[in-house]
Design a protein around this motif. Structure first.
Motif, short mmCIF file in Angstrom:
data_model
loop_
_atom_site.label_atom_id
_atom_site.label_comp_id
_atom_site.label_asym_id
_atom_site.label_seq_id
_atom_site.Cartn_x
_atom_site.Cartn_y
_atom_site.Cartn_z
N ALA A 1 70.27 26.94 8.21
CA ALA A 1 71.04 27.95 7.48
C ALA A 1 70.97 29.32 8.14
CB ALA A 1 70.54 28.04 6.04
N THR A 2 69.85 29.61 8.78
CA THR A 2 69.62 30.97 9.27
C THR A 2 69.55 31.12 10.78
OG1 THR A 2 67.21 30.79 9.22
CG2 THR A 2 68.31 31.44 7.17
N GLY A 3 69.14 30.05 11.47
CA GLY A 3 68.94 30.15 12.91
C GLY A 3 67.70 30.93 13.28
N ALA A 4 66.85 31.24 12.31
CA ALA A 4 65.64 32.03 12.56
C ALA A 4 64.63 31.23 13.38
CB ALA A 4 65.02 32.47 11.24
N ASP A 5 63.69 31.94 14.00
CA ASP A 5 62.65 31.25 14.76
C ASP A 5 61.60 30.67 13.81
OD1 ASP A 5 60.55 33.21 14.24
OD2 ASP A 5 61.55 34.50 15.70
N ASP A 6 60.76 29.82 14.36
CA ASP A 6 59.80 29.07 13.53
C ASP A 6 58.83 29.99 12.79
OD1 ASP A 6 61.02 26.77 14.32
OD2 ASP A 6 59.47 26.16 15.74
N ASP A 7 58.37 31.04 13.46
CA ASP A 7 57.42 31.95 12.82
C ASP A 7 58.05 32.65 11.62
OD1 ASP A 7 55.45 31.27 14.60
OD2 ASP A 7 55.78 33.00 15.92
N ALA A 8 59.29 33.10 11.78
CA ALA A 8 59.99 33.78 10.68
C ALA A 8 60.23 32.82 9.52
CB ALA A 8 61.31 34.35 11.18
N ILE A 9 60.53 31.57 9.85
CA ILE A 9 60.76 30.56 8.81
C ILE A 9 59.47 30.30 8.04
CG2 ILE A 9 61.26 28.11 8.43
CD1 ILE A 9 63.30 28.39 10.79
N GLU A 10 58.37 30.14 8.74
CA GLU A 10 57.08 29.89 8.07
C GLU A 10 56.73 31.05 7.14
OE1 GLU A 10 54.94 27.45 7.84
OE2 GLU A 10 56.00 26.07 9.17
N GLU A 11 56.93 32.28 7.62
CA GLU A 11 56.61 33.45 6.82
C GLU A 11 57.48 33.52 5.57
OE1 GLU A 11 56.30 38.34 7.26
OE2 GLU A 11 56.90 37.10 8.97
N ALA A 12 58.79 33.31 5.74
CA ALA A 12 59.71 33.37 4.59
C ALA A 12 59.43 32.23 3.62
CB ALA A 12 61.16 33.32 5.08
N TYR A 13 59.12 31.06 4.14
CA TYR A 13 58.84 29.91 3.29
C TYR A 13 57.65 30.18 2.38
CZ TYR A 13 57.88 25.03 1.98
OH TYR A 13 57.65 23.87 1.29
#
Length: 303
Positions: free
Chosen positions: A247-259
């Motif tokens: 959905a976002t194309g974000a990197d893995d670190d940003a995804i983990e933080e947002a999750y």
């Protein structure tokens, strides 16, 4: 009873399978597969009436109402299957979509003799589940005349619920109690009367369409992603993070933080990343848009 059965499409012997007992495994399966190909085309013709049913379900959900499937045997099990898949797939409360089967939960795995023949049991199940004019009740029966289902439909109508029928024969008694009936007539079965086959398959396809459409229309899907899933096991946790990625194309670190900051709430994480807001603000945006991710993002993103 003999006269009634002889008139039902689902109880007719199939002309093309009269000698199926003389075929080898591959030949039998080829015949079954040929018949299965007819189902999708039959359902395509019914899309306008299925969509009408979905619109009623959406309206009920938006008002806090529920969807109930009522069936016996195969039809009851198919309703329970569809209902049970909604919480993990769309994060719904288990009470939002429910399947009731003649004979109760025990009937999911074994036949309960005589249960489907009781209109009174159908009525009692409607009463015990507190069905009201806020709810939608879909009676499912291949024949369209199962007493348990008809009793439930009659009581649900008396309670003010929207009542819809789903069957595999024309002009069934369901019409007396239903606002309208979805008549998925897919022809005689490969094995005469074995309605777990084409009839059951058609019912499953229609219920897939109904709940999927309804969930999309109440904001449970962003693009074609199940953004309200409940990540209740390792597979679903992985899927949740992958959905955020897609959905976002974000990197893995940003995804983990947002999750983690979102409390494992996929919608919130997506809005956080695409609208560049905190978890608290993302949650507020979603609340203000009735849970629609696209609308929440649009509120913070210049058009």
């Amino acid at each position: 009873m003999t006269n009634i059965l002889s008139q039902l499409t689902t109880e007719q012997p199939h002309d093309n399978t009269q000698n199926i007992d003389q075929l080898n495994s591959e030949q039998i399966m080829t015949l079954i597969n040929s018949e299965d190909h007819l189902i999708a085309d039959a359902i395509r013709e019914l899309i306008p009436v299925i969509a009408r049913a979905a619109d009623h379900v959406v309206e009920a959900f938006q008002k806090g109402g529920r969807l109930f499937y009522i069936g016996a045997g195969t039809s009851g099990r198919i309703g329970i299957l569809d209902a049970s898949e909604c919480p993990p797939t769309y994060g719904t409360d288990p009470s939002m979509v429910q399947g009731l089967i003649a004979g109760g939960f025990k009937a999911v795995k074994e036949a309960i003799e005589g249960a489907e023949d009781s209109e009174e049991l159908g009525e009692q199940d409607i009463i015990s589940h507190g069905i009201t004019d806020q709810d939608v009740v879909i009676g499912i029966a291949a024949s369209g005349r199962t007493p348990y289902v008809l009793g439930a439909m009659r009581r649900a109508k008396a309670q003010g619920a929207i009542v819809i029928g789903l069957c595999n024969n024309y002009e069934s008694p369901m019409h007396e109690y239903a606002l309208f009936v979805i008549e998925a007539v897919v022809g005689p079965e490969v094995i005469m009367g074995s309605t777990r086959m084409k009839a059951g398959t058609s019912q499953k396809l229609i219920l897939n369409m109904l709940t999927t459409t309804a969930m999309i229309r109440i904001g449970k899907v962003y693009k074609n992603l199940m953004v309200d899933l409940n990540p209740s096991n390792n597979k679903l946790v992985y899927r949740a993070k992958r959905i955020i990625k897609l959905a976002t194309g974000a990197d893995d670190d940003a995804i983990e933080e947002a999750y983690h900051e979102s409390g494992a709430h996929v919608k919130t994480a997506i809005v956080m990343l695409l609208a560049s807001v905190s978890a608290e603000e993302a949650a507020a945006l979603l609340q203000g848009t009735s849970g629609f991710v696209r609308s929440a993002i649009d509120l913070k993103t210049p058009q």
